[in-house]
Design an enzyme around this catalytic site. Structure first.
Site, PDB file in Angstrom:
ATOM      1  N   HIS A   1       0.997  16.580 -18.742  1.00  0.00           N
ATOM      2  CA  HIS A   1       0.633  16.708 -17.321  1.00  0.00           C
ATOM      3  C   HIS A   1      -0.612  17.572 -17.151  1.00  0.00           C
ATOM      4  CE1 HIS A   1       2.072  20.903 -17.029  1.00  0.00           C
ATOM      5  NE2 HIS A   1       3.105  20.511 -17.785  1.00  0.00           N
TER       6      HIS A   1
ATOM      7  N   CYS B   1       5.775  21.920 -22.500  1.00  0.00           N
ATOM      8  CA  CYS B   1       5.043  20.711 -22.117  1.00  0.00           C
ATOM      9  C   CYS B   1       3.647  20.689 -22.741  1.00  0.00           C
ATOM     10  CB  CYS B   1       4.931  20.629 -20.591  1.00  0.00           C
ATOM     11  SG  CYS B   1       6.479  20.122 -19.792  1.00  0.00           S
TER      12      CYS B   1
END
Length: 365
Positions: A311, A327
Site C-alpha cells: 500500500h 506491510c
C-alpha cells in the site's frame, strides 16, 4: 494311331516292362507292398519353398523346410526411439509359418497317381514336378502390446511457464513442449517391417504444446526484504521496479509465496490492535477512513498473508528502509502507478531477510 501314341510309346513300354518283370518274377504282390511301404514318403520331384523334399518322410520334410522358413521368421527388426533401442525377430512381432500344412500338401500328391504310376516314378526317380509354398500368418497382437507398453516411457509431459519459490529464491520456469508417441504410425511401421523382411523402424513422436507459454505467464511481484525493493514482472521481464519499506525490528514482513486476493482504492484502515493493550496501535482509533492521514494511502493490494498489504504510505521518508509493522509500504504515487498493472491473483514472492535476520511473527500493520 501310330502318330497319336508315338511320343508316349517308350514310357508305356517301360512301365509295362517293369510290371511284366515284376509279375514274371512272381512279385506283383511285392510291387504293391513296395508302394504301401513308400506311401509315407513324398513323391520324387516335389519341392517346398525351393527345398527338394523328394522321398522324404513328413518329419524329415518339416525339418528341412523349417530351416529355410526360419530365416524369414528370424528377420531382425531394430526399433529406435531417441536414445532407446529394441531388437525383435519377425516371429516375436507376430509372424508365423505353417510348414506342416505345406508338407501335408506335398504328401497328398501321392494320391494324384495310381499305384502303378507311383511305383514307376519311385523306381525310375522320375520327377512329378510339383512345388509348394509355406503359408505365413501374421497377428498384430505382439505389436499392439509392445506399442502399448512403450508409449508411456516415450511420453514427455509438456511443462507450462510459471514462477515458483525454491529455497528462498524466485525461479522462472520456462515453458517446455512435450511429446507423445504416434502409436498408430508406430504400429503401421512395425507391420511393414515384418512383412518386408526386417529393417530399422524409427518411432515418431508428435509435439505437445504447453498450456502456458513464456509469453502468457503473466505478472508476478517480487519483494526483497534485504534491499527493500519491489519488482513487477510481466512474462518473465521486469516491467517496473520501486523502493519499498518492509518490517522494522520486532515485526515481520512474512517471507514466502503469496497471492493478491483483493484490490481497494481509497481504503479504510482498520485498527489491528483493538482489545490488545500494549499493542503498537492500541491508542489509535478503531478505523481511519480515506484521506490524507490514512496509513494505507490511496491504493492497497491485499495479500493472502494475514494482515499484509502492499500500500501507499503518508510516511514518505520511511520508504527504502525497515520501518513498517509488517506491510509493504510504497510512495503513494508509486502505489497508484502499480495498482492498475496488477490483477487479482497475481503471485507475490517475499524473499531475503533484514539485516538482523528472520524474527518470530509479531503484530502486523
Amino acid at each position: 494311331m501310330r502318330r497319336r501314341f508315338a511320343g508316349k510309346l517308350p514310357v508305356v513300354l517301360l512301365i509295362a516292362f517293369v510290371l511284366i518283370a515284376l509279375v514274371g518274377a512272381g512279385s506283383a504282390v511285392a510291387a504293391l507292398r513296395f508302394d504301401r511301404q513308400s506311401d509315407h514318403r513324398i513323391m520324387p520331384g516335389v519341392s517346398i519353398e525351393g527345398v527338394d523334399v523328394s522321398n522324404m518322410t513328413r518329419a524329415q520334410a518339416i525339418t528341412a523346410v523349417s530351416k529355410v522358413v526360419q530365416r524369414q521368421l528370424d528377420a531382425r527388426i531394430h526399433v529406435v526411439a531417441g536414445a532407446k533401442t529394441w531388437n525383435f525377430t519377425a516371429a516375436q512381432l507376430g509372424l508365423s509359418a505353417d510348414v506342416a500344412s505345406a508338407v501335408d500338401k506335398a504328401l497328398a500328391v501321392n494320391s494324384d497317381f495310381s499305384w502303378i504310376s507311383r511305383v514307376y516314378h519311385r523306381l525310375t526317380h522320375s520327377d512329378v514336378h510339383r512345388s509348394f509354398t509355406v503359408a505365413t500368418s501374421f497377428t498384430t497382437t505382439p505389436i499392439a502390446k509392445f506399442v502399448r507398453t512403450v508409449t508411456p516411457t516415450l511420453r514427455h509431459t509438456a511443462t507450462g511457464a510459471s514462477y515458483s519459490l525454491v529455497n528462498g529464491a524466485v525461479e522462472m520456469n520456462h515453458a517446455r513442449p512435450g511429446a507423445v508417441l504416434k502409436d498408430w504410425l508406430a504400429r503401421q511401421d512395425l507391420k511393414k517391417a515384418v512383412r518386408s523382411g526386417g529393417g530399422t523402424v524409427t518411432l515418431v513422436s508428435k509435439p505437445v504444446a504447453p498450456k502456458v507459454t513464456d509469453g502468457d505467464v503473466g505478472k508476478a511481484i517480487v519483494v526483497s526484504r534485504t534491499t527493500n525493493r519491489l519488482w513487477l514482472y510481466d512474462d518473465f521481464k521486469v516491467e517496473r521496479t520501486y523502493p519499498v519499506a518492509t518490517a522494522k525490528f520486532g515485526f515481520e514482513t512474512p517471507p514466502g509465496a503469496w497471492t493478491i486476493i483483493a484490490k481497494v482504492e481509497n481504503p479504510t484502515w482498520h485498527n489491528p490492535c483493538l482489545g490488545q493493550p500494549g499493542c503498537w496501535a492500541a491508542n489509535e482509533p478503531a478505523e481511519i477512513g480515506p484521506g490524507p492521514g490514512n496509513p494505507l494511502g490511496t491504493r492497497a493490494l491485499y495479500l493472502d498473508a494475514p494482515g499484509i498489504r502492499i500500500h501507499g504510505s503518508p510516511e514518505d521518508s520511511s520508504i527504502g528502509s525497515w520501518a513498517s509493522h509488517g506491510c509493504i509500504r510504497m510512495h503513494i504515487p508509486d502505489s497508484e502507478a502499480l495498482y492498475p498493472l496488477v490483477p487479482v491473483g497475481t503471485p507475490v514472492y517475499v524473499i531475503g531477510s533484514p539485516p538482523w535476520g528472520n524474527t518470530p511473527d509479531g503484530p502486523v500493520g
